[in-house]
Design a protein around this motif. Sequence first.
Motif, short mmCIF file in Angstrom:
data_model
loop_
_atom_site.label_atom_id
_atom_site.label_comp_id
_atom_site.label_asym_id
_atom_site.label_seq_id
_atom_site.Cartn_x
_atom_site.Cartn_y
_atom_site.Cartn_z
N LYS A 152 44.13 9.88 48.89
CA LYS A 152 43.86 11.14 48.21
C LYS A 152 45.01 12.14 48.38
O LYS A 152 45.52 12.69 47.39
N SER A 153 45.41 12.35 49.63
CA SER A 153 46.49 13.32 49.87
C SER A 153 47.78 12.87 49.20
O SER A 153 48.51 13.68 48.62
N THR A 154 48.06 11.58 49.26
CA THR A 154 49.29 11.07 48.65
C THR A 154 49.30 11.33 47.14
O THR A 154 50.30 11.79 46.59
N TYR A 201 47.80 22.82 51.24
CA TYR A 201 47.88 21.61 52.04
C TYR A 201 46.82 21.64 53.14
O TYR A 201 46.34 22.68 53.55
N GLN A 202 46.52 20.43 53.60
CA GLN A 202 45.49 20.27 54.61
C GLN A 202 45.81 21.11 55.85
O GLN A 202 44.94 21.71 56.44
N ASP A 203 47.10 21.15 56.23
CA ASP A 203 47.50 21.95 57.40
C ASP A 203 48.03 23.32 56.97
O ASP A 203 48.66 24.02 57.75
N MET A 262 43.36 21.63 46.37
CA MET A 262 42.99 22.03 47.72
C MET A 262 42.70 20.78 48.53
O MET A 262 41.79 20.02 48.20
N ASP A 263 43.46 20.57 49.59
CA ASP A 263 43.26 19.39 50.44
C ASP A 263 42.37 19.80 51.62
O ASP A 263 42.80 20.54 52.48
N GLU A 264 41.16 19.32 51.63
CA GLU A 264 40.18 19.63 52.68
C GLU A 264 40.07 21.13 52.95
O GLU A 264 40.29 21.59 54.07
MG LIG Z 1 44.31 13.52 53.55
#
Ligand SMILES: [Mg+2]
Lengths: 259, 344
Positions: A44-46, A86-88, A170-172
């Motif tokens: 998913k993130s990729t 990003y997630q972070d 939106m990642d997580e």
């Molecule tokens: Mg991810």
Amino acid sequence: MSAPMLEMRGISKTFGAVTALSNVSLRLEAGSVLGLIGDNAAGKSTLMKILAGALRPDSGEILLDGAPVNFAHPIAARDAGIEMIYQDFALVPELTVTQNIFLGREITRSIAGLRVLDRSTMNARSEEMFAALGLRVPAVTLPVQALSGGQQQAVAIARATGFAARLVIMDEPTANLGAPAIARVRETITRLKNAGVAVIIISHRLEDIFAVGDRFMVMKQGHLVGDRNVDDTDNADLVEMIVTGVDARAARDPVADPT
Amino acid sequence: MTHAKTTPTSRAAAPFLDMRKAAVFLVRYGMFIALALWMLAMSLTSEHFLTSTNLLNVARQAAPIVIIGVGMTFVMATAGIDLSVGSLVALVSVLTAAWLVAGLPPLLVIAMVILVGVMLGALNGAIITLGVPAFVVTLAALTSFRGVGFVISEGRAVPISDPIFAFIGRGDVLGINTPLIIAAVVVVVGWFVLNRTRFGLYALATGGREEAARVMGLAITKIKIAVYAITGGLAALAGVVISARLSNGSPNAGMMLELEVIAAVVLGGTSLFGGRATIAGTVVGALLINFVRNGLNLHGVNPYWVQVVTGVILVLAVLMNTVLNRRAEAWARANPEDDREVRK
Ligand SMILES: [Mg+2]
Ligand SMILES: Nc1ncnc2c1ncn2[C@@H]1O[C@H](COP(=O)(O)OP(=O)(O)O)[C@@H](O)[C@H]1O
């Protein structure tokens, strides 16, 4: 029928021996909210980093309004109106809130032919962004490392929504957040949708997508395994697809991708 | 003071907050205070210390450290390090003398050696961006640059008698030594670039969190190569100043200079881990090191002890820079739910 706002066709990506994505396609209409779900390491993130220009695909193409685009660079994607949270959060801890928001697209002014950062204009603009979002940070001149996790997320949201985006990824966005903060993120998504902005949410929390989303896409081990409208599915259906990687409905109506 | 906002908790927290602020202030500006205290102590105990001759002399000695330190501040902003600057000074010193002896015009020689410095710095940076640790790349450069200097000079110092170099090393403008003026110009330009331009911001972002800088589209490879190229150019400029002051080109020039430069930058408060950098701090750090040495010399302390003291200062500076600073910053934000308003 006119072309969708966004189309990703046949995207593949490997990292060394790991196949992160194989032949993934995706369509998205303007102002719709897509939930991208799947196990850890599903890709998913990729997939979203490729869309945001942070990674290059090995093959496949991306079309915006039917026209092929080539995001060699995150700036190119951002110029096309695609923003990613990003997630972070991808914030630089030592830089101020404003410096993070404008990182890579600073406002400058010319002093005796020299391009100088226009800090007061940028500070004023970022304060406006927070006001428009109804989000708060203690001060836009504070380094981000002095903020709480929720405030840092507010900075990431302001950065992704403050520049006339057409698509926000939106990642997580709700991972590690308390209930009030989750409510604010949902509000933000609804506000974006109402403004005609498309949103892709990667989330483990299916309830968030049921609450604000239009569609689900399920990924497993680099493949797209299922696609559902929010009002045409339920938790059990989705969880089964996430776990087995098989779409029971598609089995009745098979598509041409036997891997 | 608005009474409406003064809740019992915030009143109770006020003195604690003040103490916290004081601690953070001490860690942040400790070196400025230390410099002031040391100068006060020295001027009370030595009649020679607070003379304009002595002060100018120390400032002139600090000039090369300041010049290179400005570049090193950018390198450290990107979370890098450059150990090769002292050896580059030696190589430049040798080349300068050799090219002057060969009859090249002095201004051309200066331009050429600075270009050599920029190119060697860029080479360092290019190898570092391939993924080799900066420490290793520049340590290798440390031995090889000076080695080339010894090969070219066959180990001999060559006198420099050119009048332009005499002016650069020992001349003055309106009573101010030329090396000081050169250092001041470098400091002003360096401060401006670090704090007011995209390049400075991008260097800080790269060192602060490289992955974030990358996904925001910053050209990290170019930025890294640029900071090492700048430092190489400034090391070459310092090499010109040092050779001019000593009136010779020698492969022994700039011995251990990298340590003094790094000590000055770290003392000044630039983070070893990148993301936080201060040019003013670097100037203060360089002055502090040189004033400590000068004060000890004036009191007749054995020069070998002075080396020991310099080493101890470096360790203290790193301690301050890493452990203490992190504690102070953590303490400063120990209470993130302080109900602070958006500052206008
Ligand atoms: Mg991810
Ligand atoms: N930069 C990278 N280098 C090597 N492997 C990676 C990298 N990014 C992701 N991967 C691998 O690609 C696969 C998909 O990862 P990712 O897209 O992060 O999955 P998800 O976000 O769905 O959890 C995983 O096996 C992961 O280990």
